[in-house]
Design an enzyme around this catalytic site. Sequence first.
Site, mmCIF file in Angstrom:
data_model
loop_
_atom_site.group_PDB
_atom_site.id
_atom_site.type_symbol
_atom_site.label_atom_id
_atom_site.label_comp_id
_atom_site.label_asym_id
_atom_site.label_seq_id
_atom_site.Cartn_x
_atom_site.Cartn_y
_atom_site.Cartn_z
ATOM 1 N N ARG A 28 0.866 -1.174 0.000
ATOM 2 C CA ARG A 28 0.000 0.000 0.000
ATOM 3 C C ARG A 28 0.905 1.227 0.000
ATOM 4 O O ARG A 28 2.053 1.171 0.457
ATOM 5 C CB ARG A 28 -0.910 0.014 1.234
ATOM 6 N N LYS A 59 -1.930 -2.407 7.738
ATOM 7 C CA LYS A 59 -3.359 -2.252 7.992
ATOM 8 C C LYS A 59 -3.788 -3.200 9.107
ATOM 9 O O LYS A 59 -3.455 -4.381 9.098
ATOM 10 C CB LYS A 59 -4.148 -2.557 6.718
ATOM 11 N N HIS A 106 -3.237 1.942 -5.434
ATOM 12 C CA HIS A 106 -3.691 0.610 -5.048
ATOM 13 C C HIS A 106 -3.813 -0.317 -6.256
ATOM 14 O O HIS A 106 -3.785 -1.543 -6.104
ATOM 15 C CB HIS A 106 -5.024 0.699 -4.307
ATOM 16 N N ARG A 109 -0.888 -2.570 -6.391
ATOM 17 C CA ARG A 109 -0.980 -3.693 -5.446
ATOM 18 C C ARG A 109 -1.892 -4.785 -6.014
ATOM 19 O O ARG A 109 -1.578 -5.971 -5.928
ATOM 20 C CB ARG A 109 -1.502 -3.177 -4.107
ATOM 21 N N HIS A 154 -3.532 -10.209 4.087
ATOM 22 C CA HIS A 154 -4.978 -10.363 4.237
ATOM 23 C C HIS A 154 -5.290 -11.317 5.393
ATOM 24 O O HIS A 154 -4.699 -12.392 5.488
ATOM 25 C CB HIS A 154 -5.596 -10.929 2.952
ATOM 26 N N TYR A 159 -8.960 -11.945 -6.587
ATOM 27 C CA TYR A 159 -8.063 -11.843 -7.742
ATOM 28 C C TYR A 159 -8.237 -13.002 -8.724
ATOM 29 O O TYR A 159 -7.747 -12.923 -9.851
ATOM 30 C CB TYR A 159 -6.606 -11.744 -7.273
#
Length: 320
Positions: free
Chosen positions: A136, A161, A268, A271, A294, A303
């Site tokens: 990020r 995050k 983003h 990414r 994640h 994805y």
Amino acid sequence: MSEPLLLDRVRYALRVRQYSLATEKTYLGWIRKFILFHGKRHPAEMAKTEIEAYLSYLAVKRQISPATQNQALQALLFLYRYVLEIDLPWLDDVVRAKPKRRVPVVLSRREVRLLLENVMASRHLVASLMYGAGLRVTECLRLRVGDLDFSRRTIRIHAGKGGKDRVTVLPDNLAHALDVQIACVRAFHEHDVAAGNGFAKLPRALRRKLGTSSRRFFWQFLFPSTQLSEDPREPGAFYRWHVHPSTVRKAIGLAAVKARIDKRVTCHTLRHSFATHMLESGTDIRTIQQLLGHADLKTTMIYTHVVERGAFGARSPLDI
């Protein structure tokens, strides 16, 4: 001595819990708007009905996204729980907006190459690292010299995050450029130390524990600003911060226009492209999940919708 104003109490509660400056500004903004929406009534006089009325206004009148609506709710929950210390059952019953999971915009390898070729020189390494390591923009800019491990070709992401640490790949093709960048950082640092500065911006408790050790080179930001600036939380204290995320966002947007990429391209997007290209190259999806940080595999599974050759990698029957 007079009682601190409500927003000052919120600010203090956020800082005690070491929330970021960006989160502090966001939460204060939502709380201020909530109070103004209800005619400057004190939040202690309001409850579930007023919160839901405000959230409905945001959704219906302002038409904000579910994610932004939930952000406003989190700010209000923080106010009631940690500042007003009102622990009532209705706090958990407030209706939350259901986030919409959208298929991400992904660039082809050719488009990524064109984009990077058109990024201004001063932001080229940042953009390349975001794509090459799946970072990020804030994670990339907050990297410190000591987060790079050239021997293992890894990058340590501290407090990403959700406050989580993780490790991702350090691209071999960026090793030389990173060496050059570190040499530039060292020159900045030596100049700052000679001028009596050079202390790294760290959490106050850690800086107090380290003392003068917080001047060590490995604590310095990998992408430092060209100027010293005053810490808004510590008047009179000057640090060399990292470059501002807005400068990188503008550089990416300008590069997309120059490269004539007819897609909505943001930081983003790089990414997203990293994850998709890793998946297309045969990397296990759980490995990609770890590299991206994640918590839920379902987030990474998005994805699979955008891999090469259409949704889920399927081919149209017209092409078979």
